[in-house]
Design an enzyme around this catalytic site. Structure first.
Site, PDB file in Angstrom:
ATOM      1  N   GLU A 430       0.821  -1.219   0.000  1.00 42.48           N
ATOM      2  CA  GLU A 430       0.000   0.000   0.000  1.00 42.48           C
ATOM      3  C   GLU A 430       0.850   1.261   0.000  1.00 42.48           C
ATOM      4  O   GLU A 430       0.333   2.363   0.188  1.00 42.48           O
ATOM      5  CB  GLU A 430      -1.016  -0.011   1.140  1.00 42.48           C
ATOM      6  N   ASP A 454      -4.830   3.109   0.339  1.00 39.79           N
ATOM      7  CA  ASP A 454      -3.600   3.833   0.685  1.00 39.79           C
ATOM      8  C   ASP A 454      -2.652   3.933  -0.499  1.00 39.79           C
ATOM      9  O   ASP A 454      -1.971   4.939  -0.673  1.00 39.79           O
ATOM     10  CB  ASP A 454      -2.899   3.143   1.861  1.00 39.79           C
TER      11      ASP A 454
HETATM   12  C1  PEP Z   1      -6.122  -0.050   1.972  1.00 38.59           C
HETATM   13  O1  PEP Z   1      -5.357   0.847   2.333  1.00 38.59           O
HETATM   14  O2  PEP Z   1      -6.501  -0.200   0.802  1.00 38.59           O
HETATM   15  C2  PEP Z   1      -6.646  -1.021   2.953  1.00 38.59           C
HETATM   16  C3  PEP Z   1      -7.306  -2.092   2.582  1.00 38.59           C
HETATM   17  O3  PEP Z   1      -6.462  -0.737   4.271  1.00 38.59           O
HETATM   18  P1  PEP Z   1      -7.276   0.378   5.080  1.00 38.59           P
HETATM   19  O4  PEP Z   1      -8.380   0.864   4.199  1.00 38.59           O
HETATM   20  O5  PEP Z   1      -7.744  -0.291   6.320  1.00 38.59           O
HETATM   21  O6  PEP Z   1      -6.209   1.401   5.314  1.00 38.59           O
HETATM   22 MG    MG Z   2      -4.421   0.786   4.272  1.00 35.02          MG
END
Ligand code: PEP
Ligand code: MG
Length: 559
Positions: A430, A454
């Site tokens: 990410e 992210d």
């Molecule tokens: C993301 O960043 O795509 C993810 C799945 O984690 P979160 O949305 O919990 O940051």
């Molecule tokens: Mg994330």
């Protein structure tokens, strides 16, 4: 036209006459008994009958709503013969010389109060269950018959609250929807409504007045709106919405149990994202193949202090055992950035999204990390576990995290605590750094799961929290898609699998692109499983794959 607002807990539009649930009143008579042993025997006989009835209800629920609903009544059976519950009743009958009805009523009130006072919303909802079981025993003791619907036509059923056994005993063909004054999304009635596919709205409070009974009402279980005496336009609009939903639902229902396979025979795993153990029912109802992301930080967010190793272990174990042999990937705590918790006492940061968050906290607080890893490995003995680390940027971070895993396994082994030797360890991709280094990272782990929420934020330097950025935050940007392709290629070169667990995974506009790239797994909210399966089954990658890859390479893809 009057509109009242509740909380939609089971989607779908129900429309028809409003009907208030008629509950048989059980008045509890109270008297002092002289033969306590005979009174105890009377309670035991009623208890046995209740257990038998609950067995029959479990079978009915299994036929109407599946195994999970049946389990509810099996749990009620256990509650009816729970030793603490029974001992409390025995004490009141034998020592206080109370009659059986009074003893059951007092014990039910005491247990319900105890559950209601608990912090955990799941446990709070169990207060309704103990009352339900006790009401059944009281009904048997006093010979009262159950309540129900006296209407010949299907109705929208309104009630102060509905016990699970009341819900399942109702004639489903007569119910267009449930509207309750109380209740919560995690109450068993809400769970049952979702499983039976009946629209449901809870928490309307006292807004539903008795004089509305018999009037035409629309309940939108998606938005939580209850419309009394809708005008013609509203009625036509909602009818259209309902038809559309029903048509789609019918199509999607036929996809349960089917493979996620393209027309030319390519398969992809469709898993689910969850935030708490209670979400597992939605995974199973929507036929998710596994859990691709359990956001474990929600355990921390729902707690007033650090959850202990045992508390975490119980939560992970529950998810793993409920999922049987399906894979469950639990992400280690991803706190920081938009998810702040006071008791973590994190330093105030200028740029929290780029600050001490996720794996960075775990690596700088080894005891905290160790507690979570111990809970995870202990739970691994109960199912098919994968562990993944969030917010990775460097190879050294992964190596350090893996070293912690090894240390925890060695500790457990020494202590004689069982754990599985087959836990897959993966990372979230990410950050652009992780994507760029994925050729090297792929040799460190068993899988990659791309967090596109992210990854988009960091690649495009666009705050995901900032609504004003509008189209600048564009997960379809070729920079993001090219990184995904690069990550997939690097994963496959090293012989590991690559998935997507960000919101983008459920974006049907990109399903063909993901198939072309060779994504192995998409992890999405449970409700997106069947629409996604449908999209996969409509795709023929022979027609699209090369064109999509060429466009991506040539930068023509939505440039
Ligand atoms: C993301 O960043 O795509 C993810 C799945 O984690 P979160 O949305 O919990 O940051
Ligand atoms: Mg994330």
């Amino acid at each position: 036209m009057i509109t009242v607002q509740g909380k939609g807990v089971s989607a779908g539009v129900g429309m028809g006459p409003l009907y208030f649930y008629q509950r048989a009143k059980t008045t509890v008579t109270r008297y002092t008994v002289t033969d306590a042993e005979a009174e105890w025997a009377r309670f035991k006989a009623a208890q046995a009958t209740a257990i038998e009835q609950l067995g029959a209800l479990a079978e009915k629920a299994r036929a109407d709503a599946g195994d999970e609903a049946a389990m509810l009544f099996e749990t009620h059976q256990m509650m009816a013969e729970d030793l603490d519950y029974e001992e409390a009743i025995e004490g009141l009958i034998k020592e206080e010389k109370q009659n059986a009805e009074a003893a059951v009523d007092d014990t039910a009130a005491q247990f319900a109060e105890m559950f209601a006072a608990m912090d955990d919303s799941y446990m709070q909802a169990r207060a309704a269950d103990v009352k339900d079981v006790s009401r059944r025993i009281l009904g048997i003791l006093s010979g009262t018959v159950e309540g129900g619907i006296a209407s010949e036509v299907p109705v929208l059923l309104a009630a102060d609250d509905l016990a699970p056994s009341e819900t399942v005993q109702l004639d489903k063909s007569k119910i267009l929807g449930f509207i309750t004054a109380g209740g919560s999304g995690s109450s068993h009635t809400a769970i049952l409504a979702r499983t039976m596919g009946i629209p449901a709205i809870v928490g309307v409070g006292d807004q539903l007045k008795p004089e509305y009974e018999g009037r035409f009402v629309i309940a939108d279980g998606g938005t939580g709106a209850v419309i009394i005496d809708p005008d013609d336009d509203t009625r036509a609009r909602m009818e259209k919405k309902r038809e559309e939903q029903l048509r789609l639902q019918r199509l999607l229902e036929t996809l349960k149990g089917q493979e996620n396979i393209t027309r030319d025979g390519k398969t992809i795993r469709i898993y689910c994202n969850i935030g708490s153990p209670e979400d597992v029912h939605a995974v199973l109802t929507n036929d998710g193949g596994g859990i691709g992301l359990f956001r474990s930080e929600f355990l921390y967010l729902n707690s007033a202090d650090y959850p202990t190793e045992d508390e975490q272990f119980e939560a992970y174990k529950k998810v793993l055992s409920d999922m049987g042999d399906r894979e469950v990937i639990i992400r280690t705590c991803d706190i920081g950035a938009d998810k702040q918790i006071d008791y973590f006492d994190l330093p105030k940061e200028e740029n929290p999204a780029m600050g001490l968050r996720a794996l960075r906290i775990s690596l700088t607080r080894p005891d905290f990390f160790r507690t979570q890893l111990r809970a995870l490995y202990r739970a691994s003995a109960y199912g098919h576990l994968g562990i993944m680390f969030p917010m990775v940027t460097s190879v050294w971070e992964v190596r350090e995290a893996k070293k912690m895993c090894e240390a925890v396994k060695a500790e457990l082994k020494k202590e004689g605590i069982p754990y599985s030797d087959h836990v897959q360890v993966g990372i979230m991709i990410e950050t652009p750094a992780a994507a760029v280094m994925s050729d090297r990272l792929a040799y460190e782990v068993d899988f990659f799961s791309c967090g596109t929420n992210d990854l988009t934020q960091y690649t495009l330097a666009c705050d995901r929290q900032n609504n004003d950025l509008g189209r600048f935050y564009d997960p379809h940007h070729p920079a993001v898609l090219r990184l995904l392709k690069m990550v997939a290629d690097n994963a496959h070169r090293a012989g590991i699998w690559m998935g997507i667990c960000g919101e983008l995974g459920a974006d049907l506009e990109l399903t063909e692109t993901f198939l072309a790239i060779g994504v192995d797994e998409l992890s999405v909210t449970p409700r997106s499983v069947l629409p996604l399966r449908n999209a996969v089954r409509m795709t023929d990658t022979r027609e699209s794959a090369q064109r999509i890859l060429d466009e991506l390479a040539a930068d023509h893809h939505r440039i």
